[in-house]
Design a protein around this motif. Structure first.
Motif, short mmCIF file in Angstrom:
data_model
loop_
_atom_site.label_atom_id
_atom_site.label_comp_id
_atom_site.label_asym_id
_atom_site.label_seq_id
_atom_site.Cartn_x
_atom_site.Cartn_y
_atom_site.Cartn_z
N ARG A 42 28.69 -3.25 -1.06
CA ARG A 42 28.26 -1.85 -1.13
C ARG A 42 26.82 -1.75 -1.61
O ARG A 42 26.05 -0.90 -1.14
CB ARG A 42 29.18 -1.06 -2.06
CG ARG A 42 30.51 -0.75 -1.42
CD ARG A 42 31.52 -0.24 -2.43
NE ARG A 42 32.87 -0.52 -1.97
CZ ARG A 42 33.67 0.40 -1.42
NH1 ARG A 42 33.26 1.63 -1.30
NH2 ARG A 42 34.87 0.07 -1.01
N VAL A 43 26.47 -2.62 -2.57
CA VAL A 43 25.09 -2.60 -3.08
C VAL A 43 24.13 -2.95 -1.95
O VAL A 43 23.09 -2.33 -1.78
CB VAL A 43 24.92 -3.59 -4.25
CG1 VAL A 43 23.45 -3.81 -4.56
CG2 VAL A 43 25.63 -3.08 -5.49
N GLN A 44 24.52 -3.94 -1.15
CA GLN A 44 23.63 -4.36 -0.07
C GLN A 44 23.47 -3.28 0.98
O GLN A 44 22.38 -3.00 1.45
CB GLN A 44 24.14 -5.66 0.55
CG GLN A 44 23.79 -6.83 -0.33
CD GLN A 44 24.35 -8.13 0.19
OE1 GLN A 44 25.48 -8.18 0.63
NE2 GLN A 44 23.57 -9.18 0.11
N LEU A 45 24.59 -2.63 1.33
CA LEU A 45 24.52 -1.56 2.32
C LEU A 45 23.67 -0.41 1.77
O LEU A 45 22.85 0.17 2.47
CB LEU A 45 25.92 -1.06 2.67
CG LEU A 45 25.93 0.10 3.67
CD1 LEU A 45 25.27 -0.29 4.97
CD2 LEU A 45 27.36 0.58 3.94
N ARG A 46 23.86 -0.11 0.48
CA ARG A 46 23.12 0.97 -0.15
C ARG A 46 21.62 0.69 -0.13
O ARG A 46 20.81 1.55 0.15
CB ARG A 46 23.63 1.08 -1.58
CG ARG A 46 22.96 2.08 -2.44
CD ARG A 46 23.66 2.10 -3.76
NE ARG A 46 25.06 2.41 -3.56
CZ ARG A 46 25.66 3.46 -4.10
NH1 ARG A 46 25.00 4.25 -4.90
NH2 ARG A 46 26.93 3.69 -3.88
N ARG A 47 21.29 -0.56 -0.44
CA ARG A 47 19.87 -0.92 -0.47
C ARG A 47 19.26 -0.84 0.93
O ARG A 47 18.16 -0.36 1.13
CB ARG A 47 19.71 -2.34 -1.01
CG ARG A 47 18.74 -2.36 -2.13
CD ARG A 47 18.59 -3.75 -2.64
NE ARG A 47 17.65 -4.48 -1.83
CZ ARG A 47 17.51 -5.79 -1.89
NH1 ARG A 47 18.27 -6.49 -2.70
NH2 ARG A 47 16.60 -6.40 -1.18
N ALA A 48 20.06 -1.31 1.89
CA ALA A 48 19.56 -1.27 3.26
C ALA A 48 19.39 0.19 3.71
O ALA A 48 18.41 0.55 4.36
CB ALA A 48 20.52 -2.00 4.18
N THR A 49 20.36 1.05 3.32
CA THR A 49 20.29 2.47 3.69
C THR A 49 19.07 3.12 3.06
O THR A 49 18.35 3.90 3.68
CB THR A 49 21.55 3.23 3.22
OG1 THR A 49 22.70 2.49 3.61
CG2 THR A 49 21.62 4.61 3.79
N GLN A 50 18.85 2.77 1.78
CA GLN A 50 17.72 3.34 1.05
C GLN A 50 16.41 3.00 1.78
O GLN A 50 15.56 3.85 1.98
CB GLN A 50 17.71 2.70 -0.33
CG GLN A 50 17.19 3.61 -1.40
CD GLN A 50 17.44 2.98 -2.75
OE1 GLN A 50 17.06 1.84 -3.00
NE2 GLN A 50 18.09 3.71 -3.63
#
Lengths: 251, 179
Positions: A42-50
């Motif tokens: 989730r952290v990785q997806l969030r960072r990518a989304t950001q």
């Protein structure tokens, strides 16, 4: 693999869980590899989304149009108009540069904090968080010799609540650095040390306590090295470790 | 960004509103998916906000206020009216849906950013905007609730659905890319 905590993982990362639930989930994450791995995803997806979400930049021309439209109207006089016209050009150019520089610096600072928090989460979720396992600073420090292009001092931890767990080599912005893991009671904290080559602007000489992804974080610059301390420990504990590291670096 | 009790002058407005310019433009561009429309939307937002600034209540959140103006302006525009249909069942339910396990393919490298941007573009606008407010603008649930004029329960459920929808989109896109 889903358990009762799964639906709350995003709320946890948003920093919106109630204090007691936050602590309970912190504790759960330390003992549940499935949730720790899920959080990492989730952290990785969030960072990518950001980073994907910050996609569009307005043109300088458009900014100027809006700026002019919202600027307060001042009483008009011919000589002032002349003076204003001359200074406005200089001020606009200068302000434009400053705003752009500060905006970029703030963005880079935010991204660096996210990356550091991610490195911390990713390491804790890994089955082998450290490559050199030792509580002895005299074992951990020499281990880095030849692996990173600088050296550093580590604090004596006798009579403190902190223990050294070990270390590993890590990278931030393609630069190698030291990643050390410390423990205070049940909380694990990461200490990152890199050469401070101003690759990241806007970090300042000492950030004071900060929060990122609900972790506490502090960064400072000392003797051309850039330090970060991040973890789920209280800001006071983070502050104590920061003081120990600063004192060790001065010695 | 809370504004202290002070005189609401044009200078105050400029100080508060201009630092948000880049973010508001980015948000507008994601909503409209068109450069010219995004510029019109931002320009209109600033004009409306400046006119309405005397009615802004000091002590409340300026960022949420101006984002709300932008969003309402978008919703009343032609493309906004076409895009923004929030399903009724979503609005009446505040229950969190069961979370989808993250597909392993979600480990997205930066090289796959284009894929993620496409997935975000393909989301319905009510999902896209809440993801941007939460992930990119890093607004609190309270701020998002104020911006979207919905209760916090709706923010939580809509955000959860938006994340699930984004993962589904990615899974589909990664599937068609590799399959």
């Amino acid at each position: 693999m889903a358990d009762a905590w799964t639906p709350k993982l995003d709320t946890y990362l948003d920093g919106e869980l109630a204090g007691s639930e936050m602590q309970a989930l912190d504790a759960h994450l330390r003992g549940c590899p499935a949730c720790a791995a899920d959080i990492l995803n989730r952290v990785q997806l969030r960072r990518a989304t950001q980073s994907a979400g910050r996609r569009y930049q307005p043109s300088g021309d458009f900014r100027q149009r809006v700026q002019q439209a919202v600027a307060p109207r001042r009483a008009w006089s011919p000589w002032r108009a002349w003076l204003s016209a001359a200074t406005a050009v200089c001020v606009l150019v200068f302000a434009g540069l400053v705003v752009t520089y500060m905006g970029r610096a703030a963005l880079e600072r935010k991204q660096t904090f996210s990356e550091v928090a991610d490195l911390h989460v990713a390491t804790l979720a890994s089955s082998t968080p450290v490559d050199v396992v030792s509580t002895d600073r005299h074992t951990v420090k020499p281990w880095f010799a030849g692996k990173i292009p600088f050296t550093f001092n580590l604090p004596e931890l006798q009579n403190s609540d902190f223990t050294l767990v070990g270390g590993r080599v890590t990278y931030l912005g393609q630069a190698p650095g030291a990643h050390l893991i410390y423990q205070v009671r049940k909380h694990q904290m990461s200490v990152f040390i890199f050469q401070d080559r101003d690759i990241v602007r806007g970090l300042g000489s000492d950030s004071g306590p900060e929060k990122k992804l609900s972790f506490n974080l502090q960064t400072w610059r000392q003797d051309d090295l850039r330090y970060f301390v991040v973890g789920d420990a209280s800001p006071e504990d983070i502050g104590k470790l920061v003081d120990l590291l600063k004192a060790a670096a001065r010695s | 960004m809370e504004v202290a009790e002070e005189r609401l002058t044009a200078a105050t407005f400029e100080q508060l509103a201009m630092p948000l310019f880049d973010q508001l433009y980015n948000f507008a561009r994601w909503l409209t998916q068109d450069t010219a429309e995004a510029e019109d939307l931002v320009q209109e937002t600033y004009a409306k906000a400046l006119r309405g600034f005397p009615t802004f209540q000091p002590g409340t959140n300026f960022r949420a206020w101006i984002y709300r103006i932008l969003r309402n302006t978008f919703l009343t525009s032609r493309s906004g009216m076409k895009a923004a249909v929030v399903p009724l069942d979503e609005e009446t339910s505040t229950e969190l849906p069961a979370a989808t396990p993250s597909p392993e393919a979600i480990l997205i490298e930066r090289s796959q950013q284009q894929l993620l941007q496409n997935a975000m573009e393909d989301l319905p606008v009510h999902f896209r905007e809440i993801l941007l407010l939460c992930e990119v603008e890093e607004m609190s649930y309270q701020e998002i609730a104020e911006t979207l004029s919905v209760p916090i329960g709706t923010v939580m459920s809509r955000l959860s659905r938006a994340r699930t929808a984004l993962r589904d989109q990615l899974r589909q896109k990664l599937g068609s890319k590799h399959g």
